[in-house]
Motif scaffolding. Structure first.
Motif, PDB file in Angstrom:
ATOM      1  N   LEU A   1       0.838  -1.205   0.000  1.00 44.00           N
ATOM      2  CA  LEU A   1       0.000   0.000   0.000  1.00 44.00           C
ATOM      3  C   LEU A   1       0.872   1.254   0.000  1.00 44.00           C
ATOM      4  O   LEU A   1       0.598   2.214  -0.724  1.00 44.00           O
ATOM      5  CB  LEU A   1      -0.917   0.012   1.230  1.00 44.00           C
ATOM      6  N   VAL A   2       1.928   1.237   0.798  1.00 46.37           N
ATOM      7  CA  VAL A   2       2.848   2.373   0.849  1.00 46.37           C
ATOM      8  C   VAL A   2       3.467   2.618  -0.524  1.00 46.37           C
ATOM      9  O   VAL A   2       3.486   3.744  -1.036  1.00 46.37           O
ATOM     10  CB  VAL A   2       3.941   2.131   1.920  1.00 46.37           C
ATOM     11  N   ALA A   3       3.939   1.533  -1.152  1.00 43.52           N
ATOM     12  CA  ALA A   3       4.584   1.677  -2.455  1.00 43.52           C
ATOM     13  C   ALA A   3       3.587   2.148  -3.513  1.00 43.52           C
ATOM     14  O   ALA A   3       3.902   3.018  -4.333  1.00 43.52           O
ATOM     15  CB  ALA A   3       5.225   0.350  -2.879  1.00 43.52           C
ATOM     16  N   LEU A   4       2.365   1.609  -3.482  1.00 45.22           N
ATOM     17  CA  LEU A   4       1.371   2.015  -4.477  1.00 45.22           C
ATOM     18  C   LEU A   4       1.005   3.477  -4.291  1.00 45.22           C
ATOM     19  O   LEU A   4       0.836   4.228  -5.253  1.00 45.22           O
ATOM     20  CB  LEU A   4       0.116   1.142  -4.387  1.00 45.22           C
ATOM     21  N   PHE A   5       0.898   3.915  -3.033  1.00 47.66           N
ATOM     22  CA  PHE A   5       0.543   5.325  -2.839  1.00 47.66           C
ATOM     23  C   PHE A   5       1.684   6.243  -3.266  1.00 47.66           C
ATOM     24  O   PHE A   5       1.452   7.300  -3.856  1.00 47.66           O
ATOM     25  CB  PHE A   5       0.121   5.621  -1.393  1.00 47.66           C
ATOM     26  N   ALA A   6       2.912   5.811  -2.994  1.00 45.31           N
ATOM     27  CA  ALA A   6       4.058   6.590  -3.472  1.00 45.31           C
ATOM     28  C   ALA A   6       4.008   6.686  -4.996  1.00 45.31           C
ATOM     29  O   ALA A   6       4.252   7.750  -5.576  1.00 45.31           O
ATOM     30  CB  ALA A   6       5.363   5.954  -3.004  1.00 45.31           C
ATOM     31  N   ALA A   7       3.641   5.576  -5.635  1.00 39.09           N
ATOM     32  CA  ALA A   7       3.547   5.578  -7.094  1.00 39.09           C
ATOM     33  C   ALA A   7       2.447   6.543  -7.562  1.00 39.09           C
ATOM     34  O   ALA A   7       2.595   7.224  -8.582  1.00 39.09           O
ATOM     35  CB  ALA A   7       3.279   4.169  -7.611  1.00 39.09           C
ATOM     36  N   ILE A   8       1.350   6.614  -6.802  1.00 34.71           N
ATOM     37  CA  ILE A   8       0.287   7.552  -7.157  1.00 34.71           C
ATOM     38  C   ILE A   8       0.806   8.988  -7.047  1.00 34.71           C
ATOM     39  O   ILE A   8       0.578   9.827  -7.923  1.00 34.71           O
ATOM     40  CB  ILE A   8      -0.946   7.352  -6.241  1.00 34.71           C
ATOM     41  N   ILE A   9       1.550   9.284  -5.963  1.00 34.26           N
ATOM     42  CA  ILE A   9       2.077  10.641  -5.791  1.00 34.26           C
ATOM     43  C   ILE A   9       3.039  10.989  -6.935  1.00 34.26           C
ATOM     44  O   ILE A   9       3.000  12.094  -7.479  1.00 34.26           O
ATOM     45  CB  ILE A   9       2.785  10.777  -4.420  1.00 34.26           C
ATOM     46  N   VAL A  10       3.867  10.013  -7.323  1.00 36.01           N
ATOM     47  CA  VAL A  10       4.775  10.250  -8.446  1.00 36.01           C
ATOM     48  C   VAL A  10       3.972  10.512  -9.723  1.00 36.01           C
ATOM     49  O   VAL A  10       4.239  11.458 -10.469  1.00 36.01           O
ATOM     50  CB  VAL A  10       5.725   9.048  -8.650  1.00 36.01           C
ATOM     51  N   ALA A  11       2.957   9.683  -9.950  1.00 33.86           N
ATOM     52  CA  ALA A  11       2.142   9.841 -11.163  1.00 33.86           C
ATOM     53  C   ALA A  11       1.456  11.209 -11.170  1.00 33.86           C
ATOM     54  O   ALA A  11       1.357  11.861 -12.213  1.00 33.86           O
ATOM     55  CB  ALA A  11       1.110   8.719 -11.259  1.00 33.86           C
ATOM     56  N   LEU A  12       1.021  11.665  -9.998  1.00 32.33           N
ATOM     57  CA  LEU A  12       0.354  12.964  -9.929  1.00 32.33           C
ATOM     58  C   LEU A  12       1.312  14.103 -10.303  1.00 32.33           C
ATOM     59  O   LEU A  12       0.877  15.173 -10.714  1.00 32.33           O
ATOM     60  CB  LEU A  12      -0.220  13.212  -8.529  1.00 32.33           C
ATOM     61  N   GLY A  13       2.609  13.869 -10.142  1.00 34.92           N
ATOM     62  CA  GLY A  13       3.581  14.883 -10.557  1.00 34.92           C
ATOM     63  C   GLY A  13       3.818  14.866 -12.058  1.00 34.92           C
ATOM     64  O   GLY A  13       4.370  15.811 -12.619  1.00 34.92           O
ATOM     65  N   LEU A  14       3.407  13.796 -12.714  1.00 38.70           N
ATOM     66  CA  LEU A  14       3.684  13.650 -14.144  1.00 38.70           C
ATOM     67  C   LEU A  14       2.500  14.069 -15.016  1.00 38.70           C
ATOM     68  O   LEU A  14       2.672  14.399 -16.181  1.00 38.70           O
ATOM     69  CB  LEU A  14       4.057  12.195 -14.463  1.00 38.70           C
ATOM     70  N   VAL A  15       1.282  14.038 -14.439  1.00 31.59           N
ATOM     71  CA  VAL A  15       0.124  14.421 -15.242  1.00 31.59           C
ATOM     72  C   VAL A  15       0.030  15.946 -15.262  1.00 31.59           C
ATOM     73  O   VAL A  15       0.544  16.615 -14.380  1.00 31.59           O
ATOM     74  CB  VAL A  15      -1.179  13.809 -14.683  1.00 31.59           C
ATOM     75  N   PRO A  16      -0.626  16.498 -16.305  1.00 30.98           N
ATOM     76  CA  PRO A  16      -0.739  17.953 -16.366  1.00 30.98           C
ATOM     77  C   PRO A  16      -1.515  18.475 -15.153  1.00 30.98           C
ATOM     78  O   PRO A  16      -2.387  17.785 -14.630  1.00 30.98           O
ATOM     79  CB  PRO A  16      -1.538  18.196 -17.650  1.00 30.98           C
ATOM     80  N   PRO A  17      -1.188  19.702 -14.707  1.00 30.81           N
ATOM     81  CA  PRO A  17      -1.892  20.259 -13.537  1.00 30.81           C
ATOM     82  C   PRO A  17      -3.382  20.370 -13.792  1.00 30.81           C
ATOM     83  O   PRO A  17      -3.823  20.553 -14.919  1.00 30.81           O
ATOM     84  CB  PRO A  17      -1.274  21.649 -13.383  1.00 30.81           C
ATOM     85  N   PHE A  18      -4.171  20.221 -12.714  1.00 32.20           N
ATOM     86  CA  PHE A  18      -5.621  20.406 -12.823  1.00 32.20           C
ATOM     87  C   PHE A  18      -5.946  21.880 -12.985  1.00 32.20           C
ATOM     88  O   PHE A  18      -5.269  22.726 -12.416  1.00 32.20           O
ATOM     89  CB  PHE A  18      -6.311  19.975 -11.528  1.00 32.20           C
ATOM     90  N   THR A  19      -7.003  22.178 -13.707  1.00 28.57           N
ATOM     91  CA  THR A  19      -7.528  23.535 -13.636  1.00 28.57           C
ATOM     92  C   THR A  19      -8.958  23.441 -13.137  1.00 28.57           C
ATOM     93  O   THR A  19      -9.710  22.565 -13.543  1.00 28.57           O
ATOM     94  CB  THR A  19      -7.526  24.219 -15.010  1.00 28.57           C
ATOM     95  N   LEU A  20      -9.302  24.301 -12.221  1.00 23.37           N
ATOM     96  CA  LEU A  20     -10.659  24.325 -11.703  1.00 23.37           C
ATOM     97  C   LEU A  20     -11.355  25.508 -12.351  1.00 23.37           C
ATOM     98  O   LEU A  20     -10.734  26.529 -12.613  1.00 23.37           O
ATOM     99  CB  LEU A  20     -10.649  24.501 -10.184  1.00 23.37           C
ATOM    100  N   GLY A  21     -12.655  25.354 -12.588  1.00 29.52           N
ATOM    101  CA  GLY A  21     -13.398  26.402 -13.280  1.00 29.52           C
ATOM    102  C   GLY A  21     -13.278  27.785 -12.648  1.00 29.52           C
ATOM    103  O   GLY A  21     -13.047  28.774 -13.331  1.00 29.52           O
ATOM    104  N   PHE A  22     -13.349  27.822 -11.315  1.00 28.51           N
ATOM    105  CA  PHE A  22     -13.531  29.129 -10.680  1.00 28.51           C
ATOM    106  C   PHE A  22     -12.240  29.835 -10.272  1.00 28.51           C
ATOM    107  O   PHE A  22     -12.264  30.950  -9.813  1.00 28.51           O
ATOM    108  CB  PHE A  22     -14.460  28.989  -9.459  1.00 28.51           C
ATOM    109  N   ILE A  23     -11.080  29.165 -10.394  1.00 31.67           N
ATOM    110  CA  ILE A  23      -9.854  29.922 -10.142  1.00 31.67           C
ATOM    111  C   ILE A  23      -8.920  29.810 -11.336  1.00 31.67           C
ATOM    112  O   ILE A  23      -8.894  28.776 -12.016  1.00 31.67           O
ATOM    113  CB  ILE A  23      -9.090  29.461  -8.881  1.00 31.67           C
ATOM    114  N   PRO A  24      -8.182  30.865 -11.604  1.00 34.79           N
ATOM    115  CA  PRO A  24      -7.387  30.906 -12.825  1.00 34.79           C
ATOM    116  C   PRO A  24      -6.080  30.102 -12.748  1.00 34.79           C
ATOM    117  O   PRO A  24      -5.523  29.745 -13.772  1.00 34.79           O
ATOM    118  CB  PRO A  24      -7.074  32.398 -12.991  1.00 34.79           C
TER     119      PRO A  24
END
Ligand SMILES: Nc1ncnc2c1ncn2[C@@H]1O[C@H](COP(=O)(O)OP(=O)(O)O)[C@@H](O)[C@H]1O
Ligand SMILES: [Mg+2]
Lengths: 201, 226, 187
Positions: free
Chosen positions: C8-31
């Motif tokens: 679980l620790v390794a998979l979550f670390a992998a998720i955090i790494v993956a989140l650094g590789l995907v394009p940043p989120f944009t939310l409708g209400f903030i620029p």
């Protein structure tokens, strides 16, 4: 995709052991914070540039790697200039700049496996007290590298599934299934590790 | 290798998945058939101690799967229903070497054994490839290699040809036929059972037939009604 | 740690790494686009709890140390640990731990939804923002010469963005708890 930042080569820094480089980096950090003269720090920065260049790294790549951190250093230096003096600004700029380049030089000349060997050695005393097992740490590192591409592929699949169903892709709508689907694999993977009797006592 | 079930049964949260069962398996090729959810995987997991019997006992070569868990795991290798899930490290050769870690083997010994098993399954060219880039057939072969490298006496394969195309199905069938090791194969691929010594049919958690392949398959068709 | 915890620790670390590789989120209400990686730190505590959450973040930092470019924007190597913002990275570990500690105490699977939301929000704000900034600003002040007060104040402009992340962590933490509960309870 996830490849290390070490550059192949046979320079003096490449030949030095990982441990020696890490100890020297630590000592350099302590020394740089004890020195306050901008001129002495400028000399240190020049030496650091020289060492970084001596790794044989291509100039473009060399800049790309450190530009973000150096930018934050620059911001800090500018703040010192605005609120205090030029001397203070230069001292911070050269001190942190030198340190960043020295660290980058160590990273560029040390392979992942050399780092892992060193970390395994550092963990050995902790292992004796039962805090953490070195073999588990390297297994965990391997697992991350194994599953990042799979998680990215899943991320793409989830976005596609949203679009196929005509749904707008929202951060939460992607994040939650991504996390649940990934963590649900933990049982199977743990079983696979146990099936191969890796963590035998 | 003698595998002995003594009144072994499994329930999940009080719901029986496998009713009490006693039998002795020693044949070289044993097939397991039955509908989805009939208890095949549950039965197979009992053999290498991935699952403990709720009641009763299972032994492998005289070793108890609960008391001698680690030793049993060394003797009974298991190929998962989705072999993708059992590949643990990013690169194939690393993953194969993984099973040999923590066994007091030298680095040279580990790499020699890894090379030998890659050679045995003719996948030396895949050694440096990333796990997630392997095709279905390659992953299945790699999983078999990664388990056999540790030298188990019996290999349990859970639906090994399940997700494969015709060509890879044939390749895995031939690979299984050629294994010198004892093999227990769960499958829906009935022609695969030709030449097997014994076939077990599970239905709703009970052993419904224990016979030669043709007879077991006949019973299977009769129960399912097609 | 059981094998499952390790995975679980390794998979979550992998998720955090993956989140650094995907394009940043944009939310409708903030620029401003939101990088998801520091959100992953809050989520580690909310989803895995204190011990495993902190271990997952520590594992990501270990990958950075050994020279893998796994921080958002492809950053990595020892250089990030000597720059002025290094304290925030150290704060990630402590932050995930405190987030988990609070979530373990406040959130129960049997609670009404609102109580769970508030528990996760408190955990993400105190651990994921408070603790992270404590470490971040401490090193920033020490390393940045005489202008440390001004620089510390300037770093606070990131707080609104982090509050939005805490809010997302709250929603995601509660949704994961409903779909696949892993958070240990602590009394
Ligand atoms: N870990 C588990 N928890 C609860 N129920 C399970 C678990 N594993 C299997 N079962 C149940 O046990 C029964 C037999 O499952 P399984 O042995 O996987 O069947 P098969 O492999 O023949 O398709 C099914 O009803 C299944 O839902
Ligand atoms: Mg099955």
């Amino acid at each position: 995709m996830l490849t290390g930042l070490d550059i192949a080569g046979d320079t003096p820094l490449h030949r030095a052991s990982a441990r020696l480089k890490l100890i020297l980096l630590f000592l350099a950090a302590v020394a740089l914070f004890l020195v306050h003269s901008p001129w002495a720090l400028a000399a240190a920065a020049i030496i650091a540039v020289g060492l970084y260049a001596s790794t044989g790294i291509a100039p473009g790549e060399a800049v790309r790697r450190v530009r973000f951190v150096l930018f934050t250093v620059l911001l800090v230096a500018v703040a010192n200039y605005i609120f205090h003096s030029l001397d203070d600004a230069l001292a911070v700029l050269f001190r942190l700049g030198a340190l960043v380049l020295l660290a980058a030089a160590v990273t560029a000349t040390t392979t992942i496996s050399a780092f892992m060997d060193e970390i395994t050695r550092l963990l050995r005393p902790l292992e004796r007290f039962g805090f953490v097992r070195a073999a588990d740490v390297s297994l965990a590192v391997g697992l991350v590298l194994r599953f990042v591409p799979e998680i990215l592929a899943r991320y793409g699949d989830i976005r596609e599934a949203h679009r196929a169903r005509g749904l707008r892709v929202r951060p939460l709508g992607v994040l939650v299934p991504l996390i649940i689907l990934t963590l649900k694999d933990a049982d199977t993977i743990a079983m696979a590790i146990d099936a191969r009797a890796f963590r035998r006592q | 290798m003698d595998i002995v079930f003594s009144e072994a049964s499994v329930s999940f949260a009080g719901r029986p998945a496998l009713h009490p069962l006693s039998l002795r398996l020693f044949e070289r090729r044993i097939g397991i058939i039955g509908l989805n959810g009939s208890g095949k995987t549950t039965f197979a997991r009992l053999i290498n101690g991935l699952l403990r019997p709720t009641i009763g006992q299972v032994t492998v070569g005289g070793l108890d799967t609960v008391k001698d868990e680690a030793a049993v795991r060394g003797r009974a290798g298991f190929i998962f229903q989705n072999p993708q899930h059992q590949m643990i490290l990013p690169v194939l050769s690393e993953d194969i070497a993984f099973g040999l870690k923590n066994r007091r083997l030298s680095k040279e010994e580990i790499s020699a054994r890894t090379d030998a098993v890659l050679e045995r399954f003719r996948i030396t060219h895949l050694a440096g490839r990333r796990i997630h880039e392997l095709s279905g057939g390659e992953t299945q072969l790699a999983a078999i290699a990664s388990v056999l490298v540790t030298g188990p006496d019996v290999l349990i394969l859970d639906e090994p040809t399940n997700q494969l195309d015709l060509k890879n199905r044939r390749l895995i069938e031939e690979t299984i036929a050629g294994l010198p090791e004892q093999a227990i194969v769960i499958t829906h691929d009935l022609p695969l059972l030709d030449g097997f010594d014994r076939v077990l049919l599970f239905h709703e958690g009970r052993l419904e037939a224990d016979a030669a392949p043709q007879e077991a398959v006949r019973t299977y068709r009769r129960i399912v009604g097609c | 740690m059981s094998t499952r915890d390790l995975v679980l620790v390794a998979l979550f670390a992998a998720i955090i790494v993956a989140l650094g590789l995907v394009p940043p989120f944009t939310l409708g209400f903030i620029p401003v686009p939101i990088t998801a990686q520091s959100l992953g730190v809050m989520l580690a505590g909310c989803i895995l709890g204190a011990r495993r959450g902190a271990a997952a973040v520590l594992l990501v930092l270990l990958l950075v140390v050994i020279g893998l470019p796994v921080l958002s924007g492809g950053r990595g190597g020892l250089a990030v640990f000597v720059g002025p913002t290094a304290g925030y990275l150290a704060g990630w570990v402590a932050g995930a731990f405190v987030t988990g500690l609070i979530a373990e105490r406040l959130v129960r699977e049997t609670q009404p939804e609102l109580a769970q939301f508030l528990g996760f929000l408190a955990a993400a704000i105190v651990g994921g923002i408070g603790v992270v900034y404590l470490f971040g600003i401490a090193w920033l002040s020490y390393s940045s010469g005489k202008a440390f007060m001004e620089i510390a104040m300037a770093s606070l402009i990131f707080i609104p963005g982090d509050l939005i992340k805490a809010f997302i962590a709250m929603l995601a933490g509660r949704a994961v708890l409903a779909g696949y509960p892993l958070l240990p309870a602590r009394t």
